[in-house]
Design a protein around this motif. Structure first.
Motif, PDB file in Angstrom:
ATOM      1  N   ALA A   1       0.828  -1.204   0.000  1.00 10.13           N
ATOM      2  CA  ALA A   1       0.000   0.000   0.000  1.00 10.13           C
ATOM      3  C   ALA A   1       0.865   1.258   0.000  1.00 10.13           C
ATOM      4  CB  ALA A   1      -0.933  -0.001   1.207  1.00 10.13           C
ATOM      5  N   LEU A   2       1.963   1.228   0.753  1.00  6.73           N
ATOM      6  CA  LEU A   2       2.856   2.386   0.791  1.00  6.73           C
ATOM      7  C   LEU A   2       3.533   2.607  -0.564  1.00  6.73           C
ATOM      8  CD1 LEU A   2       4.540   2.001   4.297  1.00  6.73           C
ATOM      9  CD2 LEU A   2       2.492   3.281   3.666  1.00  6.73           C
ATOM     10  N   ALA A   3       3.842   1.510  -1.247  1.00  9.83           N
ATOM     11  CA  ALA A   3       4.423   1.639  -2.589  1.00  9.83           C
ATOM     12  C   ALA A   3       3.403   2.222  -3.567  1.00  9.83           C
ATOM     13  CB  ALA A   3       4.918   0.280  -3.074  1.00  9.83           C
ATOM     14  N   TYR A   4       2.166   1.726  -3.501  1.00 11.88           N
ATOM     15  CA  TYR A   4       1.107   2.304  -4.345  1.00 11.88           C
ATOM     16  C   TYR A   4       0.931   3.789  -4.035  1.00 11.88           C
ATOM     17  CZ  TYR A   4      -0.757  -2.110  -6.282  1.00 11.88           C
ATOM     18  OH  TYR A   4      -0.943  -3.282  -6.979  1.00 11.88           O
ATOM     19  N   HIS A   5       0.964   4.122  -2.754  1.00  8.52           N
ATOM     20  CA  HIS A   5       0.801   5.519  -2.348  1.00  8.52           C
ATOM     21  C   HIS A   5       1.921   6.371  -2.945  1.00  8.52           C
ATOM     22  CE1 HIS A   5      -0.752   8.553   0.639  1.00  8.52           C
ATOM     23  NE2 HIS A   5       0.426   9.087   0.335  1.00  8.52           N
ATOM     24  N   GLY A   6       3.162   5.875  -2.830  1.00  6.79           N
ATOM     25  CA  GLY A   6       4.285   6.620  -3.383  1.00  6.79           C
ATOM     26  C   GLY A   6       4.174   6.806  -4.881  1.00  6.79           C
ATOM     27  N   ALA A   7       3.614   5.817  -5.564  1.00  5.22           N
ATOM     28  CA  ALA A   7       3.434   5.890  -7.011  1.00  5.22           C
ATOM     29  C   ALA A   7       2.186   6.687  -7.391  1.00  5.22           C
ATOM     30  CB  ALA A   7       3.355   4.480  -7.590  1.00  5.22           C
ATOM     31  N   LYS A   8       1.518   7.245  -6.416  1.00  7.10           N
ATOM     32  CA  LYS A   8       0.287   8.031  -6.602  1.00  7.10           C
ATOM     33  C   LYS A   8      -0.859   7.189  -7.165  1.00  7.10           C
ATOM     34  CE  LYS A   8       2.738  12.428  -7.248  1.00  7.10           C
ATOM     35  NZ  LYS A   8       4.101  11.897  -7.241  1.00  7.10           N
TER      36      LYS A   8
ATOM     37  N   GLU B   1      -5.553   2.028  -5.381  1.00  7.78           N
ATOM     38  CA  GLU B   1      -5.005   0.704  -5.084  1.00  7.78           C
ATOM     39  C   GLU B   1      -4.390   0.671  -3.686  1.00  7.78           C
ATOM     40  OE1 GLU B   1      -3.253  -0.798  -9.268  1.00  7.78           O
ATOM     41  OE2 GLU B   1      -3.163   1.366  -8.909  1.00  7.78           O
ATOM     42  N   ALA B   2      -3.775   1.783  -3.296  1.00  7.85           N
ATOM     43  CA  ALA B   2      -3.228   1.859  -1.933  1.00  7.85           C
ATOM     44  C   ALA B   2      -4.337   1.695  -0.906  1.00  7.85           C
ATOM     45  CB  ALA B   2      -2.514   3.197  -1.736  1.00  7.85           C
ATOM     46  N   LEU B   3      -5.464   2.344  -1.157  1.00  5.67           N
ATOM     47  CA  LEU B   3      -6.592   2.263  -0.226  1.00  5.67           C
ATOM     48  C   LEU B   3      -7.066   0.821  -0.068  1.00  5.67           C
ATOM     49  CD1 LEU B   3      -8.554   3.936   1.505  1.00  5.67           C
ATOM     50  CD2 LEU B   3     -10.027   4.119  -0.506  1.00  5.67           C
ATOM     51  N   LEU B   4      -7.194   0.083  -1.170  1.00  4.34           N
ATOM     52  CA  LEU B   4      -7.643  -1.310  -1.105  1.00  4.34           C
ATOM     53  C   LEU B   4      -6.667  -2.164  -0.295  1.00  4.34           C
ATOM     54  CD1 LEU B   4      -8.872  -1.845  -4.780  1.00  4.34           C
ATOM     55  CD2 LEU B   4     -10.285  -1.626  -2.724  1.00  4.34           C
TER      56      LEU B   4
ATOM     57  N   LEU C   1      -3.164   4.727  10.376  1.00  4.04           N
ATOM     58  CA  LEU C   1      -2.620   6.045  10.056  1.00  4.04           C
ATOM     59  C   LEU C   1      -2.387   6.194   8.556  1.00  4.04           C
ATOM     60  CD1 LEU C   1      -1.544   8.718  11.259  1.00  4.04           C
ATOM     61  CD2 LEU C   1       0.716   7.655  11.296  1.00  4.04           C
ATOM     62  N   ASN C   2      -1.812   5.171   7.929  1.00  2.11           N
ATOM     63  CA  ASN C   2      -1.545   5.258   6.497  1.00  2.11           C
ATOM     64  C   ASN C   2      -2.813   5.238   5.673  1.00  2.11           C
ATOM     65  OD1 ASN C   2       1.315   5.430   6.574  1.00  2.11           O
ATOM     66  ND2 ASN C   2       1.422   3.254   7.079  1.00  2.11           N
ATOM     67  N   LEU C   3      -3.844   4.564   6.165  1.00 11.25           N
ATOM     68  CA  LEU C   3      -5.139   4.617   5.499  1.00 11.25           C
ATOM     69  C   LEU C   3      -5.674   6.045   5.508  1.00 11.25           C
ATOM     70  CD1 LEU C   3      -7.666   3.374   4.241  1.00 11.25           C
ATOM     71  CD2 LEU C   3      -8.417   2.717   6.520  1.00 11.25           C
ATOM     72  N   ALA C   4      -5.546   6.713   6.638  1.00  8.62           N
ATOM     73  CA  ALA C   4      -5.972   8.117   6.720  1.00  8.62           C
ATOM     74  C   ALA C   4      -5.168   8.977   5.759  1.00  8.62           C
ATOM     75  CB  ALA C   4      -5.814   8.616   8.157  1.00  8.62           C
ATOM     76  N   ASN C   5      -3.855   8.727   5.656  1.00 14.18           N
ATOM     77  CA  ASN C   5      -3.017   9.494   4.745  1.00 14.18           C
ATOM     78  C   ASN C   5      -3.477   9.349   3.297  1.00 14.18           C
ATOM     79  OD1 ASN C   5      -1.447  10.091   6.986  1.00 14.18           O
ATOM     80  ND2 ASN C   5       0.133   8.585   6.506  1.00 14.18           N
ATOM     81  N   THR C   6      -3.844   8.122   2.922  1.00 12.88           N
ATOM     82  CA  THR C   6      -4.284   7.875   1.550  1.00 12.88           C
ATOM     83  C   THR C   6      -5.636   8.530   1.291  1.00 12.88           C
ATOM     84  OG1 THR C   6      -3.036   5.811   1.413  1.00 12.88           O
ATOM     85  CG2 THR C   6      -4.863   6.079  -0.120  1.00 12.88           C
ATOM     86  N   LEU C   7      -6.543   8.453   2.251  1.00 16.36           N
ATOM     87  CA  LEU C   7      -7.835   9.138   2.101  1.00 16.36           C
ATOM     88  C   LEU C   7      -7.629  10.641   1.935  1.00 16.36           C
ATOM     89  CD1 LEU C   7      -9.887   7.196   4.805  1.00 16.36           C
ATOM     90  CD2 LEU C   7     -10.368   7.219   2.334  1.00 16.36           C
ATOM     91  N   ALA C   8      -6.649  11.186   2.643  1.00 15.29           N
ATOM     92  CA  ALA C   8      -6.361  12.613   2.509  1.00 15.29           C
ATOM     93  C   ALA C   8      -5.883  12.938   1.102  1.00 15.29           C
ATOM     94  CB  ALA C   8      -5.316  13.034   3.541  1.00 15.29           C
ATOM     95  N   GLU C   9      -5.034  12.094   0.535  1.00 12.67           N
ATOM     96  CA  GLU C   9      -4.551  12.321  -0.831  1.00 12.67           C
ATOM     97  C   GLU C   9      -5.676  12.218  -1.849  1.00 12.67           C
ATOM     98  OE1 GLU C   9      -1.858  13.489  -1.739  1.00 12.67           O
ATOM     99  OE2 GLU C   9      -0.326  13.033  -0.240  1.00 12.67           O
ATOM    100  N   LEU C  10      -6.675  11.411  -1.536  1.00 16.93           N
ATOM    101  CA  LEU C  10      -7.837  11.267  -2.423  1.00 16.93           C
ATOM    102  C   LEU C  10      -8.852  12.391  -2.207  1.00 16.93           C
ATOM    103  CD1 LEU C  10      -8.303   7.407  -2.125  1.00 16.93           C
ATOM    104  CD2 LEU C  10      -7.796   8.653  -4.237  1.00 16.93           C
ATOM    105  N   ASP C  11      -8.491  13.369  -1.360  1.00 22.14           N
ATOM    106  CA  ASP C  11      -9.367  14.495  -1.018  1.00 22.14           C
ATOM    107  C   ASP C  11     -10.680  14.036  -0.377  1.00 22.14           C
ATOM    108  OD1 ASP C  11      -7.571  16.463  -1.860  1.00 22.14           O
ATOM    109  OD2 ASP C  11      -8.236  16.309  -3.944  1.00 22.14           O
ATOM    110  N   ARG C  12     -10.631  12.902   0.304  1.00 21.07           N
ATOM    111  CA  ARG C  12     -11.777  12.428   1.086  1.00 21.07           C
ATOM    112  C   ARG C  12     -11.541  12.857   2.530  1.00 21.07           C
ATOM    113  NH1 ARG C  12     -12.369   6.323  -1.304  1.00 21.07           N
ATOM    114  NH2 ARG C  12     -13.658   6.048   0.570  1.00 21.07           N
ATOM    115  N   ALA C  13     -11.612  14.170   2.712  1.00 22.84           N
ATOM    116  CA  ALA C  13     -11.151  14.795   3.949  1.00 22.84           C
ATOM    117  C   ALA C  13     -11.942  14.342   5.171  1.00 22.84           C
ATOM    118  CB  ALA C  13     -11.211  16.313   3.813  1.00 22.84           C
TER     119      ALA C  13
END
Length: 484
Positions: free
Chosen positions: A78-85, A89-92, A109-121
């Motif tokens: 998930a962290l790799a998917y997140h880094g690759a934007k 897929e990171a969320l799943l 915590l990382n799930l919250a970070n990914t939701l933030a990047e998806l603008d799901r504030a």
């Protein structure tokens, strides 16, 4: 050395952020046992830290064929998917990791970070609040919730969270770094630039790496009259162009100034003045007495909003290079366009604009020129169908070429990329298109910038709202085109 010993050594190297060495050691394990799950995951983690996301994902994918229910592999993939934007897929993968290991705080915590990047504030905030409720002394959770607040222009809330993170873990430079960025964004320069120094000691090298050499560092604490001071670039092209202006102030102290900059900028930065020596990074230049990071200079000189050295132009284009471009003989206003930056930039998904968004602008009676060398794949097909934009990508070999092209424009319209800084440094009229929360250097709310007197800022009124920016931009441009 045994597999067990090699794994222990690789894990220790990874924990010390020695990612390349860790990767080499994990590969020694795989040379003995090519299906070693722990080594595959370790390689994936090291490759993620090295931003080699495709290779990282390949290792995690193989690891998961060996252990399909391994929460740790989903967590790090998930962290790799997140880094690759690849945030969906990171969320799943975060969700799958939590399903397999519901008590893992880092995954929450990382799930919250990914939701933030998806603008799901709202969803991200719910997870951050939950993490903090369960672990109220978890400093990084406050820091990351502060990032979410900042992304949504909740400034006071962000300041409180950054301060709490720093209080809980005063040795963590990331939190001081974020406090510094916030203060600079708010125009609180004196304290902000001091805290900006924490970026050198932040995991991930927020400011690159300090220069390692026998000569001492200079940060303004002693006299350099008659000494050779090397100012070295540490981040992107735009940063170098913005802060190279301080070379004149260092020279005014009586120092011989050498600028060590990215190779594509060497020719252009020679236009700062004949008194400066300009060398390329990696050239091995050692003839200096002291060195200073170029982005530490606002702190060195106690820069405030009122004392920004803003005399332009401080860079000069080589007009003789303009003959290489087909600029046409039109009597229309020449407008240079930059709608996207490098896809590798960590915030590119927020700062860049799809070319299709400019459709209305391109209908206005002007001569439009693409100032970009890199065209993102999503825009290439459409660009081929738009004869209204003149392309010059083949002629842009270095920033001397780009400067010559920019100098031939009547107006530059750019998202937050190096070309915006180049146009400002050349003293050209430049309109900069900014996301809802801009990079710290652009401050908040202002339509002007103290760094570039010829600049005008157009800002998103809400997260992701480029339509409003383009509407305001088209209106302003139409006024300019029709004014007598």
């Amino acid at each position: 050395m045994s597999v067990k010993s090699l794994l222990a050594r690789a894990d220790a190297l990874l924990a010390q952020d020695k990612h390349s060495e860790a990767l080499e050691t994990y590969n020694l394990v795989l040379a003995q046992d090519d299906a070693n799950f722990d080594a595959l995951v370790g390689c994936g983690r090291a490759l993620t830290s090295l931003r080699q996301y495709d290779f990282s994902l390949a290792h995690f994918n193989f690891a998961l064929t060996l252990k399909p229910d391994a929460a740790i592999a989903y967590h790090y993939r998930a962290l790799a998917y997140h880094g690759a934007k690849r945030f969906d897929e990171a969320l799943l993968d975060h969700q799958k990791a939590l399903e397999l290991n519901p008590g893992e705080i880092a995954t929450f915590l990382n799930l919250a970070n990914t939701l933030a990047e998806l603008d799901r504030a709202e969803e991200a905030l719910e997870f951050y609040n939950g993490v903090i409720a369960m672990w109220p002394k978890y400093a990084i959770a406050y820091n990351n919730r502060g990032n979410l607040f900042l992304d949504n222009r909740m400034i006071e809330e962000a300041l409180v969270d950054y301060a709490q993170a720093a209080k809980l873990d005063p040795g963590q430079n990331k939190f001081r770094w974020n406090q510094g960025l916030m203060q600079i964004l708010l125009g609180q320069y004196l304290e902000g630039w001091k805290l900006y120094e924490a970026g050198f000691e932040t995991a991930g090298f927020a400011r690159g790496e300090r220069k390692r050499c026998p000569q001492p560092q200079w940060l303004g604490k002693f006299d350099v009259k008659g000494k050779r001071v090397l100012l070295y670039a540490e981040q992107g092209y735009g940063d170098t162009m913005q802060f190279c202006r301080y070379a004149h102030q260092v020279a005014a102290l009586g120092a011989q100034v050498i600028l060590e900059v990215q190779a594509p900028l060497v020719g252009l930065l020679k236009s700062l003045g004949e008194q400066f020596i300009v060398v390329a990074q990696g050239s091995g230049f050692t003839e200096f007495d002291y060195h200073c990071p170029i982005m530490s200079l606002p702190m060195v000189f106690g820069t405030t909003l009122e004392t920004v050295p803003a005399e332009v132009p401080y860079l000069v284009a080589d007009k003789s290079r303009q003959s290489a471009f087909n600029l046409g003989v039109s009597n229309q206003m020449r407008i240079g366009l930059v709608w996207s930056g490098s896809a590798s930039h960590k915030n590119d998904h927020r700062r860049s604009i799809p070319l299709a968004t400019l459709a209305g602008l391109l209908k206005l009676p002007a001569s439009f020129h693409c100032l970009q060398k890199e065209i993102q794949p999503r825009d290439q097909a459409l660009l081929a169908e738009l004869p209204s934009i003149a392309l010059h990508t083949e002629q842009l070999k270095d920033f001397n070429d780009t400067a010559a092209l920019v100098d031939a424009m009547d107006l530059v319209i750019s998202v937050d990329t190096s070309v915006a800084h180049l146009a400002g440094a050349l003293g050209k009229p430049v309109w900069v298109l900014l996301p809802f929360v801009p990079d710290y250097r652009w401050l908040l709310d202002r339509t002007d910038t103290p760094w570039y007197p010829t600049g005008r800022l157009f800002r998103q009124p809400t997260v992701g709202d480029w339509d409003a920016v383009l509407t305001a931009l088209e209106h302003a441009l139409l006024q300019q085109l029709t004014s007598p």
